[in-house]
Design a protein around this motif. Structure first.
Motif, PDB file in Angstrom:
ATOM      1  N   ILE A 181       0.812  -1.215   0.000  1.00 24.71           N
ATOM      2  CA  ILE A 181       0.000   0.000   0.000  1.00 24.71           C
ATOM      3  C   ILE A 181       0.849   1.271   0.000  1.00 24.71           C
ATOM      4  N   TYR A 182       2.082   1.193   0.509  1.00 23.43           N
ATOM      5  CA  TYR A 182       2.890   2.413   0.568  1.00 23.43           C
ATOM      6  C   TYR A 182       3.229   2.939  -0.823  1.00 23.43           C
ATOM      7  N   ALA A 183       3.213   2.056  -1.840  1.00 24.29           N
ATOM      8  CA  ALA A 183       3.466   2.520  -3.213  1.00 24.29           C
ATOM      9  C   ALA A 183       2.389   3.514  -3.636  1.00 24.29           C
ATOM     10  N   LEU A 184       1.138   3.244  -3.273  1.00 25.70           N
ATOM     11  CA  LEU A 184       0.037   4.150  -3.600  1.00 25.70           C
ATOM     12  C   LEU A 184       0.179   5.467  -2.846  1.00 25.70           C
ATOM     13  N   PHE A 185       0.692   5.410  -1.627  1.00 26.43           N
ATOM     14  CA  PHE A 185       0.897   6.639  -0.856  1.00 26.43           C
ATOM     15  C   PHE A 185       1.965   7.520  -1.488  1.00 26.43           C
ATOM     16  N   TYR A 186       2.999   6.892  -2.050  1.00 25.84           N
ATOM     17  CA  TYR A 186       4.002   7.684  -2.767  1.00 25.84           C
ATOM     18  C   TYR A 186       3.336   8.452  -3.911  1.00 25.84           C
ATOM     19  N   GLU A 187       2.558   7.742  -4.702  1.00 25.41           N
ATOM     20  CA  GLU A 187       1.923   8.376  -5.853  1.00 25.41           C
ATOM     21  C   GLU A 187       0.929   9.450  -5.415  1.00 25.41           C
ATOM     22  N   LYS A 188       0.107   9.139  -4.411  1.00 24.24           N
ATOM     23  CA  LYS A 188      -0.865  10.115  -3.915  1.00 24.24           C
ATOM     24  C   LYS A 188      -0.167  11.349  -3.370  1.00 24.24           C
ATOM     25  N   GLY A 189       0.891  11.135  -2.596  1.00 26.15           N
ATOM     26  CA  GLY A 189       1.604  12.267  -2.012  1.00 26.15           C
ATOM     27  C   GLY A 189       2.172  13.191  -3.060  1.00 26.15           C
ATOM     28  N   ILE A 190       2.734  12.622  -4.130  1.00 22.88           N
ATOM     29  CA  ILE A 190       3.296  13.450  -5.197  1.00 22.88           C
ATOM     30  C   ILE A 190       2.198  14.181  -5.960  1.00 22.88           C
ATOM     31  N   LYS A 191       1.048  13.518  -6.126  1.00 30.60           N
ATOM     32  CA  LYS A 191      -0.069  14.170  -6.806  1.00 30.60           C
ATOM     33  C   LYS A 191      -0.647  15.336  -5.997  1.00 30.60           C
ATOM     34  N   LEU A 192      -0.402  15.332  -4.698  1.00 27.59           N
ATOM     35  CA  LEU A 192      -0.882  16.419  -3.838  1.00 27.59           C
ATOM     36  C   LEU A 192       0.062  17.626  -3.851  1.00 27.59           C
ATOM     37  N   LEU A 193       1.209  17.481  -4.497  1.00 29.83           N
ATOM     38  CA  LEU A 193       2.196  18.561  -4.511  1.00 29.83           C
ATOM     39  C   LEU A 193       1.896  19.606  -5.582  1.00 29.83           C
ATOM     40  N   LYS A 194       2.322  20.836  -5.303  1.00 30.98           N
ATOM     41  CA  LYS A 194       2.382  21.849  -6.344  1.00 30.98           C
ATOM     42  C   LYS A 194       3.498  21.474  -7.318  1.00 30.98           C
ATOM     43  N   LYS A 195       3.519  22.088  -8.462  1.00 36.85           N
ATOM     44  CA  LYS A 195       4.603  21.845  -9.390  1.00 36.85           C
ATOM     45  C   LYS A 195       5.917  22.270  -8.738  1.00 36.85           C
ATOM     46  N   ALA A 196       6.896  21.395  -8.794  1.00 36.32           N
ATOM     47  CA  ALA A 196       8.225  21.590  -8.189  1.00 36.32           C
ATOM     48  C   ALA A 196       8.188  21.461  -6.673  1.00 36.32           C
ATOM     49  N   GLY A 197       7.060  20.996  -6.106  1.00 33.96           N
ATOM     50  CA  GLY A 197       6.997  20.741  -4.672  1.00 33.96           C
ATOM     51  C   GLY A 197       7.798  19.502  -4.301  1.00 33.96           C
ATOM     52  N   TRP A 198       8.008  19.294  -3.000  1.00 30.65           N
ATOM     53  CA  TRP A 198       8.873  18.216  -2.521  1.00 30.65           C
ATOM     54  C   TRP A 198       8.118  17.236  -1.646  1.00 30.65           C
ATOM     55  N   LEU A 199       8.421  15.949  -1.851  1.00 32.33           N
ATOM     56  CA  LEU A 199       7.893  14.895  -0.983  1.00 32.33           C
ATOM     57  C   LEU A 199       9.053  14.186  -0.309  1.00 32.33           C
ATOM     58  N   CYS A 200       8.883  13.856   0.970  1.00 30.05           N
ATOM     59  CA  CYS A 200       9.891  13.087   1.700  1.00 30.05           C
ATOM     60  C   CYS A 200       9.176  12.044   2.558  1.00 30.05           C
TER      61      CYS A 200
END
Length: 612
Positions: free
Chosen positions: A221-240
Motif C-alpha cells: 500500500i505504501y506505493a500508492l501513498f508515494y503516488e498520492k503524495g506526489i499528486k498532492l504537490l504543487k509543481k516543483a513541490g517536494w515529498l519526503c
C-alpha cells in the motif's frame, strides 16, 4: 502580519515563538490519517508545543495562559487514498458564483474557528460550517454533479473526533488544492491482505479502481501513498517519505520505480539493518520533487551504522545518472565501479539457456517428507514404494559447495505424474493416516483432539498428491545448482545425485554449471551482487527468481576452462569443509574467477578486505 502578531504577544509576555508557531499551524501545516486517534495525538502534540512558549503569570486570569486554537479542520481523519466520490482523476472544475461565495465563506469560518476563544463562538462557527457543507452539496446537485459527491461533502463530520471520512480531498477539507511539501511514514500493508478477519475484501479490491499507475495486486500500500503524495504537490513541490525499502528491488516495485522516473528523485538513503532498532523492516528515506528532470542525477547513500545518520560523508554517496524501472541498488563508489566492469563483460542469466524452478511445495510436509527409517519400512512393505521416494534437501541443508543430507525423503506423488495411488499400497496406507488434513479442499474440520484445523488449500489435485503440479519434475534428476531462497551466506551446491528440494530452495539447470557454481560461491559474486537481493531482518537475503535472473555473468567461450571449473567444483564437493585441502581449493577457485574477469591486483585486494 507575522511581525504584528509577534509584537502583540511580546507585550503580553508570551515568547515570540508562540506567535510564530501559531501562524505556521494555521497557515502552513495540515495533517491526515485514517485513524482518528492519530489525529487527536497530532493535535495534542501541537497544543503542547504552544503551551511551552506561554509564560505563566499567577496574577492573571487562567494564570495568563491563552486558550488553545481549534484544529478540527487542520487535522482530519480520512482515507487518503480514495478521492471525493464523483471526481475522476482528481479533477474538479465548476465555475459557479454561488459556489465560489460559499467556498470563500468556508475559508473565513475556518480562520475564525481556529482563533475562537469562547465556547459560544466555537459552536456558532461549527454550526455555520455544517450549514455551508449542506449548501455546497445542493449547489453541486443543481449543477448536475453526482449525488454521491454532494452526500459525501454534506456528511463529512469534521467536528466529531471519532469520525473518519471514507475519502480525502484537500480543497474541500482544508481549502488548499496542493502543497509545497508532503512528508510522512505510510503504512506497510500488502495489498493482497484482507482488510479484516471477518471480511473477504482485500486492500487491492478497495483501491484497484482509483487510477493509481503504481497499483500492483501483489504490491504494498505504501506505493500508492508515494503516488498520492506526489499528486498532492504543487509543481516543483517536494515529498519526503520513510518507508520499507523493498520497492527498490522487488518485481512489484517496478511500476513505482517507473513512476519516480517521471519526476525528480533527488536523494535516496537506504537504511541498513539495525539503524532503527524498533523497525520491523529495513527502511529508506526518499526525497523527490514533482518535476520532470532528465537525467536525474539522484544522490544515493546506503547507511551501515547509526553514526552515519548524523555525519554522512559525501565520498560515500553514489550518483544515479539514469534511473529506470530496474532494481535500484546503492553501492559505495568503488563497489559501483567494479560492478559496472563485471556487468559490461556479462549478460543477464535470463538470457542464458537456463531453467530456474522452485522446489516442491507439498502443502503439508509432515505427511510428505519422511525420515530414512520410515522410507525403509515402506519399501519393506511394498518394494514398489521406492519408485516414489526421493532424497530431499531443505533450504537449511544447503552449504557452500556441499549439501548436508539429513536422510529425509519426499513422497513424490506429483499431480503431473498422473499416479494411481492404488498401485502403491504401503504409501497409500501411510498417507491415509493424515486424512482429512491432507485433503485439498480448503475447509475446516475438528481433529481427534477436538481442535479446529484446516485442510490444505483448495485445488483440483487428489488428496494423496502434492499441492503443486511439479510439471518440471524431470529437472530434479538432471545435474543442477541448488540454492536456498533465503540465506545469510549465499551458498550454492552443484548436485549430480538427483536430490529433490522443498520450496525453500531453487534449482538451476542448463550449461556451464560447474563454472556458475564457482562464480556464485566466489568472493567476487558476494561483493558485487549481494545488494541485488533484498535484505530481510537479521541480514538474510532473498534470492527469488526475479532478482537472480537479472544477475550478469560472463559466459565462458573456452571449453577447456569450463572443464577445469567442472573438475575443481566436483572435487571440492567431496572434501571435508574443515580440511586444509578444501580451503586451498576454495582459494584457488576464487583466484580463477578473478582471472576470468581480468581483475587487477588493486580490485582483488578491494574485494578481499571487504567484511562480508
Amino acid at each position: 502580519r507575522l511581525e504584528t502578531i509577534e509584537q502583540a504577544f511580546e507585550e503580553k509576555t508570551n515568547a515570540p515563538d508562540y506567535a510564530r508557531k501559531l501562524y505556521l499551524i494555521e497557515n502552513a501545516l495540515f495533517g491526515v490519517d485514517i485513524q482518528p486517534i492519530a489525529m487527536q495525538i497530532a493535535k495534542l502534540r501541537f497544543f503542547i508545543s504552544l503551551l511551552v512558549d506561554q509564560n505563566v503569570d499567577t496574577g492573571r486570569e487562567n494564570m495568563g495562559i491563552l486558550a488553545l486554537p481549534n484544529m478540527e479542520t487542520k487535522f482530519v481523519a480520512a482515507n487518503t487514498l480514495i478521492g471525493l466520490p464523483g471526481i475522476k482523476n482528481g479533477q474538479f472544475v465548476l465555475k459557479d458564483r454561488k459556489l465560489e461565495e460559499l467556498e470563500k465563506e468556508l475559508n473565513t469560518i475556518r480562520h475564525e474557528l481556529f482563533n475562537a476563544r469562547t465556547t459560544r463562538t466555537k459552536e456558532k462557527k461549527r454550526k455555520r460550517h455544517i450549514e455551508i457543507q449542506e449548501e455546497i452539496g445542493e449547489v453541486l446537485v443543481q449543477n448536475g454533479f453526482p449525488n454521491t459527491m454532494a452526500e459525501a461533502i454534506k456528511e463529512w463530520k469534521a467536528f466529531n473526533p471519532n469520525n473518519k471520512a471514507d475519502w480525502f480531498d484537500p480543497e474541500w477539507m482544508f481549502g488548499i488544492p496542493s502543497f509545497d511539501i508532503v512528508i510522512g511514514n505510510p503504512p506497510y500493508i500488502q495489498l493482497q491482505k484482507a482488510i479484516s478477519d471477518d471480511d473477504k475484501l482485500k486492500y487491492a479490491d478497495l483501491y484497484k479502481n482509483e487510477g493509481y499507475v503504481t497499483f500492483e495486486r501483489t504490491g504494498d500500500i505504501y506505493a500508492l501513498f508515494y503516488e498520492k503524495g506526489i499528486k498532492l504537490l504543487k509543481k516543483a513541490g517536494w515529498l519526503c517519505y520513510i518507508t520499507s525499502n523493498k520497492w527498490m528491488r522487488t518485481k512489484y516495485g517496478a511500476s513505482l520505480r517507473q513512476f519516480f522516473t517521471t519526476k525528480n528523485p533527488e536523494l535516496l538513503i537506504d537504511l541498513g539493518p539495525g539503524v532503527f532498532e524498533a523497525a520491523t523492516v529495513d527502511t529508506n528515506i526518499l526525497l523527490i520533487q514533482n518535476k520532470k528532470v532528465v537525467p536525474h542525477n539522484m544522490r544515493a547513500l546506503k547507511l551501515k551504522s547509526k553514526e552515519q545518520i548524523t555525519a554522512p560523508k559525501e565520498e560515500d554517496t553514489t550518483l544515479f545518472k539514469h534511473c529506470t524501472n530496474d532494481s535500484w541498488v546503492i553501492l559505495q563508489p568503488e563497489e559501483q565501479a567494479l560492478k559496472n566492469k563485471i556487468e559490461q563483460q556479462g549478460i543477464p542469466l535470463k538470457k542464458w539457456d537456463l531453467n530456474i524452478n522452485r522446489g516442491v511445495l507439498t502443502g503439508y510436509n509432515k505427511a510428505f517428507i519422511i525420515d530414512g527409517e520410515t522410507k525403509d519400512r515402506l519399501i519393506a512393505e511394498d518394494p514398489k514404494s521406492g519408485e516414489l521416494l526421493k532424497p530431499i534437501l531443505r533450504g537449511k541443508d544447503i552449504k557452500k559447495y556441499q549439501p548436508e543430507f539429513a536422510d529425509l525423503w519426499l513422497i513424490a506423488t506429483f499431480p503431473a505424474s498422473n499416479i494411481n495411488i492404488g498401485d502403491y499400497s504401503a504409501i497409500k496406507n501411510y498417507l491415509e493416516a493424515f486424512l482429512p488434513k491432507i485433503k485439498q479442499e480448503g475447509i475446516y474440520f475438528t481433529n481427534s483432539k477436538g481442535k479446529r484445523e484446516k485442510t490444505r488449500k483448495k485445488t483440483s489435485n487428489e488428496w494423496y498428491e502434492t499441492q503443486d503440479q511439479i510439471a518440471y519434475k524431470d529437472e530434479f534428476e538432471k545435474p543442477k545448482i541448488i540454492y536456498p531462497n533465503m540465506t545469510k551466506y549465499l551458498p550454492f551446491v552443484y548436485d549430480k545425485r538427483s536430490f529433490y528440494t522443498n520450496q525453500k530452495c531453487f534449482i538451476l539447470t542448463g550449461n556451464q554449471l560447474g563454472y556458475l557454481t564457482a562464480f556464485f560461491n566466489s568472493l567476487l559474486f558476494k561483493y558485487v551482487y549481494r545488494d541485488n537481493f533484498p535484505e530481510l531482518q537479521g541480514g538474510t537475503r532473498e534470492l527469488s527468481k526475479i532478482y537472480f535472473e537479472n544477475i550478469y555473468v560472463k559466459p565462458l567461450k573456452d571449453d577447456n576452462l569450463s572443464e577445469k571449473f567442472e573438475k575443481l567444483v566436483s572435487k571440492i564437493s567431496e572434501l571435508s569443509k574443515k580440511s586444509d585441502e578444501f580451503r586451498e581449493l576454495n582459494n584457488q577457485l576464487n583466484e580463477v574467477i578473478f582471472k576470468t574477469y581480468d581483475l587487477s591486483s588493486e580490485e582483488i585486494q578491494q574485494i578481499k578486505k571487504f567484511k562480508f
